[in-house]
Scaffold this motif. Structure first.
Motif, PDB file in Angstrom:
ATOM      1  N   UNK A 193      -8.122   1.349   0.245  1.00  0.00           N
ATOM      2  CA  UNK A 193      -9.038   0.530   1.034  1.00  0.00           C
ATOM      3  C   UNK A 193      -8.860  -0.946   0.679  1.00  0.00           C
ATOM      4  N   UNK A 194      -8.708  -1.221  -0.609  1.00  0.00           N
ATOM      5  CA  UNK A 194      -8.474  -2.594  -1.047  1.00  0.00           C
ATOM      6  C   UNK A 194      -7.170  -3.140  -0.499  1.00  0.00           C
ATOM      7  N   UNK A 195      -6.155  -2.295  -0.453  1.00  0.00           N
ATOM      8  CA  UNK A 195      -4.856  -2.718   0.087  1.00  0.00           C
ATOM      9  C   UNK A 195      -4.975  -3.064   1.567  1.00  0.00           C
ATOM     10  N   UNK A 196      -5.671  -2.212   2.308  1.00  0.00           N
ATOM     11  CA  UNK A 196      -5.855  -2.466   3.736  1.00  0.00           C
ATOM     12  C   UNK A 196      -6.631  -3.758   3.958  1.00  0.00           C
ATOM     13  N   UNK A 203      -0.668   6.545   6.415  1.00  0.00           N
ATOM     14  CA  UNK A 203      -0.143   6.326   7.761  1.00  0.00           C
ATOM     15  C   UNK A 203      -0.797   5.095   8.401  1.00  0.00           C
ATOM     16  N   UNK A 204      -2.109   4.987   8.244  1.00  0.00           N
ATOM     17  CA  UNK A 204      -2.826   3.855   8.805  1.00  0.00           C
ATOM     18  C   UNK A 204      -2.392   2.551   8.148  1.00  0.00           C
ATOM     19  N   UNK A 205      -2.238   2.557   6.846  1.00  0.00           N
ATOM     20  CA  UNK A 205      -1.824   1.346   6.133  1.00  0.00           C
ATOM     21  C   UNK A 205      -0.437   0.902   6.568  1.00  0.00           C
ATOM     22  N   UNK A 206       0.465   1.842   6.733  1.00  0.00           N
ATOM     23  CA  UNK A 206       1.808   1.505   7.195  1.00  0.00           C
ATOM     24  C   UNK A 206       1.755   0.900   8.593  1.00  0.00           C
ATOM     25  N   UNK A 207       0.950   1.491   9.462  1.00  0.00           N
ATOM     26  CA  UNK A 207       0.794   0.979  10.819  1.00  0.00           C
ATOM     27  C   UNK A 207       0.192  -0.422  10.799  1.00  0.00           C
TER      28      UNK A 207
END
Length: 92
Positions: free
Chosen positions: A5-8, A68-72
């Motif tokens: 979450x922090x990364x996003x 997957x979401x973070x990569x997107x």
């Protein structure tokens, strides 16, 4: 170690900063060259807002497909920056 979450959130924050910087540069160049950059800037802001909304919705659902979401998200952010840089270069 940074959690997902922090990364996003960091990616979104970095994207926002890059868009703000590109906006500033575009406005400077637009003024010099005599064109209106507001339309292109508005497109970038809408893309940023769309990504932020997707992130909020995803967090609410607490979907386990974080990676997957973070990569997107990261790819989309890079594409927005590339598009802005391309527009900026075309206008020079």
């Amino acid at each position: 170690m940074e959690n997902q979450e922090g990364r996003a959130q960091r990616i979104l924050n970095d994207l926002g900063k890059k868009i703000d910087e590109l906006t500033r540069k575009m406005k400077e160049k637009a003024k010099e060259k005599g064109f209106d950059a507001d339309k292109e800037i508005e497109k970038l802001k809408k893309e940023r807002d769309k990504l932020e909304e997707e992130f909020r919705e995803f967090k609410e659902k607490n979907n386990p497909r974080w990676q997957e979401m973070l990569d997107h998200l990261e790819t989309a952010g890079q594409e927005i920056v590339k598009a802005a840089e391309s527009i900026f270069k075309k206008r020079q």
